[in-house]
Motif scaffolding. Sequence first.
Motif, PDB file in Angstrom:
ATOM      1  N   LEU A   1      -5.020   6.950  -9.501  1.00 16.21           N
ATOM      2  CA  LEU A   1      -4.238   6.311  -8.444  1.00 16.21           C
ATOM      3  C   LEU A   1      -4.954   6.397  -7.096  1.00 16.21           C
ATOM      4  O   LEU A   1      -4.951   5.441  -6.324  1.00 16.21           O
ATOM      5  N   GLN A   2      -5.563   7.532  -6.821  1.00 17.13           N
ATOM      6  CA  GLN A   2      -6.300   7.677  -5.568  1.00 17.13           C
ATOM      7  C   GLN A   2      -7.498   6.729  -5.526  1.00 17.13           C
ATOM      8  O   GLN A   2      -7.799   6.146  -4.478  1.00 17.13           O
ATOM      9  N   ALA A   3      -8.166   6.552  -6.652  1.00 18.34           N
ATOM     10  CA  ALA A   3      -9.294   5.624  -6.711  1.00 18.34           C
ATOM     11  C   ALA A   3      -8.820   4.191  -6.499  1.00 18.34           C
ATOM     12  O   ALA A   3      -9.470   3.409  -5.791  1.00 18.34           O
ATOM     13  N   GLU A   4      -7.683   3.837  -7.076  1.00 19.34           N
ATOM     14  CA  GLU A   4      -7.138   2.490  -6.888  1.00 19.34           C
ATOM     15  C   GLU A   4      -6.752   2.262  -5.432  1.00 19.34           C
ATOM     16  O   GLU A   4      -6.989   1.184  -4.880  1.00 19.34           O
ATOM     17  N   ALA A   5      -6.162   3.261  -4.804  1.00 18.03           N
ATOM     18  CA  ALA A   5      -5.793   3.136  -3.392  1.00 18.03           C
ATOM     19  C   ALA A   5      -7.041   2.927  -2.532  1.00 18.03           C
ATOM     20  O   ALA A   5      -7.049   2.095  -1.619  1.00 18.03           O
ATOM     21  N   ALA A   6      -8.107   3.666  -2.821  1.00 17.23           N
ATOM     22  CA  ALA A   6      -9.357   3.507  -2.070  1.00 17.23           C
ATOM     23  C   ALA A   6      -9.941   2.122  -2.301  1.00 17.23           C
ATOM     24  O   ALA A   6     -10.446   1.488  -1.373  1.00 17.23           O
ATOM     25  N   HIS A   7      -9.856   1.646  -3.525  1.00 16.71           N
ATOM     26  CA  HIS A   7     -10.371   0.316  -3.844  1.00 16.71           C
ATOM     27  C   HIS A   7      -9.595  -0.767  -3.089  1.00 16.71           C
ATOM     28  O   HIS A   7     -10.180  -1.717  -2.579  1.00 16.71           O
ATOM     29  N   GLN A   8      -8.286  -0.621  -3.008  1.00 13.77           N
ATOM     30  CA  GLN A   8      -7.471  -1.601  -2.294  1.00 13.77           C
ATOM     31  C   GLN A   8      -7.778  -1.589  -0.801  1.00 13.77           C
ATOM     32  O   GLN A   8      -7.807  -2.640  -0.162  1.00 13.77           O
ATOM     33  N   ARG A   9      -7.994  -0.413  -0.225  1.00 13.95           N
ATOM     34  CA  ARG A   9      -8.337  -0.329   1.193  1.00 13.95           C
ATOM     35  C   ARG A   9      -9.682  -0.991   1.463  1.00 13.95           C
ATOM     36  O   ARG A   9      -9.869  -1.628   2.491  1.00 13.95           O
ATOM     37  N   GLN A  10     -10.602  -0.839   0.539  1.00 16.36           N
ATOM     38  CA  GLN A  10     -11.931  -1.393   0.707  1.00 16.36           C
ATOM     39  C   GLN A  10     -11.916  -2.913   0.620  1.00 16.36           C
ATOM     40  O   GLN A  10     -12.697  -3.578   1.283  1.00 16.36           O
ATOM     41  N   LYS A  11     -11.015  -3.484  -0.150  1.00 15.00           N
ATOM     42  CA  LYS A  11     -10.928  -4.926  -0.332  1.00 15.00           C
ATOM     43  C   LYS A  11     -10.419  -5.638   0.916  1.00 15.00           C
ATOM     44  O   LYS A  11     -10.752  -6.785   1.156  1.00 15.00           O
TER      45      LYS A  11
ATOM     46  N   MET B   1       0.812  -1.192   0.000  1.00 16.10           N
ATOM     47  CA  MET B   1       0.000   0.000   0.000  1.00 16.10           C
ATOM     48  C   MET B   1       0.858   1.260   0.000  1.00 16.10           C
ATOM     49  O   MET B   1       0.472   2.255  -0.568  1.00 16.10           O
ATOM     50  N   SER B   2       2.023   1.201   0.640  1.00 20.98           N
ATOM     51  CA  SER B   2       2.885   2.381   0.674  1.00 20.98           C
ATOM     52  C   SER B   2       3.414   2.699  -0.717  1.00 20.98           C
ATOM     53  O   SER B   2       3.689   3.858  -1.017  1.00 20.98           O
ATOM     54  N   ASN B   3       3.535   1.668  -1.572  1.00 17.82           N
ATOM     55  CA  ASN B   3       4.004   1.889  -2.931  1.00 17.82           C
ATOM     56  C   ASN B   3       3.031   2.767  -3.700  1.00 17.82           C
ATOM     57  O   ASN B   3       3.438   3.686  -4.404  1.00 17.82           O
ATOM     58  N   ILE B   4       1.744   2.517  -3.575  1.00 19.20           N
ATOM     59  CA  ILE B   4       0.754   3.322  -4.291  1.00 19.20           C
ATOM     60  C   ILE B   4       0.703   4.738  -3.717  1.00 19.20           C
ATOM     61  O   ILE B   4       0.505   5.703  -4.450  1.00 19.20           O
ATOM     62  N   ASN B   5       0.930   4.883  -2.421  1.00 19.95           N
ATOM     63  CA  ASN B   5       0.982   6.217  -1.820  1.00 19.95           C
ATOM     64  C   ASN B   5       2.170   7.011  -2.350  1.00 19.95           C
ATOM     65  O   ASN B   5       2.067   8.211  -2.565  1.00 19.95           O
ATOM     66  N   GLU B   6       3.292   6.328  -2.555  1.00 20.70           N
ATOM     67  CA  GLU B   6       4.463   6.996  -3.129  1.00 20.70           C
ATOM     68  C   GLU B   6       4.169   7.426  -4.562  1.00 20.70           C
ATOM     69  O   GLU B   6       4.553   8.526  -4.972  1.00 20.70           O
ATOM     70  N   GLN B   7       3.487   6.582  -5.321  1.00 22.46           N
ATOM     71  CA  GLN B   7       3.129   6.922  -6.696  1.00 22.46           C
ATOM     72  C   GLN B   7       2.184   8.118  -6.726  1.00 22.46           C
ATOM     73  O   GLN B   7       2.310   8.994  -7.584  1.00 22.46           O
ATOM     74  N   ILE B   8       1.253   8.163  -5.779  1.00 26.12           N
ATOM     75  CA  ILE B   8       0.331   9.296  -5.706  1.00 26.12           C
ATOM     76  C   ILE B   8       1.104  10.582  -5.447  1.00 26.12           C
ATOM     77  O   ILE B   8       0.849  11.607  -6.088  1.00 26.12           O
ATOM     78  N   GLU B   9       2.038  10.536  -4.518  1.00 24.35           N
ATOM     79  CA  GLU B   9       2.848  11.724  -4.223  1.00 24.35           C
ATOM     80  C   GLU B   9       3.642  12.180  -5.443  1.00 24.35           C
ATOM     81  O   GLU B   9       3.739  13.380  -5.720  1.00 24.35           O
ATOM     82  N   GLN B  10       4.212  11.229  -6.178  1.00 27.17           N
ATOM     83  CA  GLN B  10       4.969  11.565  -7.388  1.00 27.17           C
ATOM     84  C   GLN B  10       4.063  12.191  -8.443  1.00 27.17           C
ATOM     85  O   GLN B  10       4.427  13.193  -9.075  1.00 27.17           O
TER      86      GLN B  10
END
Length: 74
Positions: free
Chosen positions: A39-49, A1-10
């Motif tokens: 990317l934010q939508a994907e992160a939310a989707h992963q958290r929901q799963k 999950m931290s990987n997608i957060n890093e991508q969002i920041e980039q």
Amino acid sequence: MSNINEQIEQELSNAREVCSVEGSTSGDCAAAWDAVEELQAEAAHQRQKQPTQTSLEKYCDDNPDAVECRVYDD
């Protein structure tokens, strides 16, 4: 999950830079912000799963013989 957060920041940084150089009404600016939103939508989707367990469920997983965890069939 931290990987997608890093991508969002980039992507956020990239979108800000593109918009400051090319203007906020340019197509490239809109595309950059679309990438951030995806990317934010994907992160939310992963958290929901991810299933969340209650503290009782966690306790019963660790202590299946405890009185609190017994299941009675009628």
